[in-house]
Design an enzyme around this catalytic site. Structure first.
Site, short mmCIF file in Angstrom:
data_model
loop_
_atom_site.label_atom_id
_atom_site.label_comp_id
_atom_site.label_asym_id
_atom_site.label_seq_id
_atom_site.Cartn_x
_atom_site.Cartn_y
_atom_site.Cartn_z
N ASP A 174 0.84 -1.20 0.00
CA ASP A 174 0.00 0.00 0.00
C ASP A 174 0.88 1.25 0.00
O ASP A 174 0.73 2.14 0.85
CB ASP A 174 -0.93 -0.01 1.21
CG ASP A 174 -2.07 1.01 1.11
OD1 ASP A 174 -2.38 1.44 -0.03
OD2 ASP A 174 -2.65 1.37 2.15
N VAL A 175 1.79 1.32 -0.96
CA VAL A 175 2.72 2.44 -1.03
C VAL A 175 1.98 3.67 -1.57
O VAL A 175 1.49 3.66 -2.70
CB VAL A 175 3.92 2.11 -1.94
CG1 VAL A 175 4.81 3.33 -2.13
CG2 VAL A 175 4.72 0.95 -1.38
#
Length: 280
Positions: A174-175
């Protein structure tokens, strides 16, 4: 009925001699409180969902190498170093194309640093990307013609990419601009990972959908950011376009199936689809 956050965290504060530094609060998957530990700013975090607990195990496994350091931990509870720097990647991205590109580079470097950690047995509970993409496959079967066939094409690309990965690393999952924070002299460090492993390029696709619709859908931004990601990571631009379509399809499927707003991810997915189908 959910218990009071203060009551849930009180035993852990006592165990680790933590001093409150703000009110306890609950999220859908955890209970948190800003605290100090021996004078160091931190968060006390108690996972209340399995996915959040698995993400905590990933943080512990990284041991501060590219991620916020875990100062104490036991089971589903941990004390996490708190970012105290005043820089924001969202603000940097909103400052204009040059700032946006710099934010993209910082995010890429942060993800690459995490991906290089592989010196011990991996944490328990990691999902492979095929399992992670299950809802896209279901949604594409139900909505094959929605959004100019985006879900169907996203499924095709996802299945092809998953069948021929370019590597296998522990991913952040979940960058984005709110999950890499300014830790002052320690630099930019990641928080809030998922629990997933697979092709390294997966971690960069979400950058294209963030930090907000105004930035993500600005004219020329998609093409420019794909080029920056390719330059920073070595991922071929066309392969990055394929991952962008696959990720946007998955994220939009999650949103539509939960009643959320999928507008940004659909917009990014359609841009990726258009780029892939353009004449060479």
């Amino acid at each position: 009925m959910r218990r009071d956050p203060e009551a849930l965290l009180a035993p852990w504060r006592a165990r680790w001699a933590l001093s409150p530094d703000g009110a306890a609060f609950a999220t859908p998957s955890s209970v948190l409180q800003p605290v100090t530990l021996d004078g160091r700013a931190a968060f006390l975090k108690l996972a209340t969902g399995a996915e959040e607990a698995a993400g905590g195990r990933v943080l512990r496994w990284w041991a501060g190498r590219g991620a916020a350091p875990v100062l104490a931990a036991d089971g589903d509870a941990l004390v996490l170093a708190r970012a105290t720097g005043d820089r924001s990647l969202s603000a940097l991205a909103a400052s204009g194309p040059d700032g946006d590109d710099e934010a993209t580079r910082i995010l890429c470097r942060a993800a690459l640093r995490l991906q290089r950690v592989d010196d011990r047995p991996r944490p328990e509970g990691l999902f492979d990307l095929t399992r992670w993409f299950a809802e896209l496959f279901e949604h594409a079967a139900e909505q094959p013609y929605s959004h100019d066939g985006m879900f169907r094409r996203a499924e095709e690309e996802a299945r092809a990419l998953l069948a021929a990965p370019a590597g296998d690393v522990v991913l952040h999952g979940d960058v984005h601009h709110g999950n890499v924070l300014d830790f002052g002299t320690d630099g930019w460090l990641a928080i809030d990972p998922k629990h997933v492993h697979g092709d390294p390029a997966f971690d960069f696709a979400n950058i294209l959908c963030n930090p907000d619709p105004e930035v993500a859908l600005a004219p020329g931004r998609f093409e420019r950011t794909v080029a920056v990601i390719a330059e920073e990571t070595g991922v071929d631009e066309r392969r990055m376009l394929r991952w962008a379509l696959a990720w946007a399809g998955l994220s939009a499927a999650w949103s539509e199936r939960s009643g959320g707003d999928a507008g940004t991810t659909i917009g990014v997915g359609l841009r990726a689809l258009q780029a892939l189908e353009a004449p060479a």
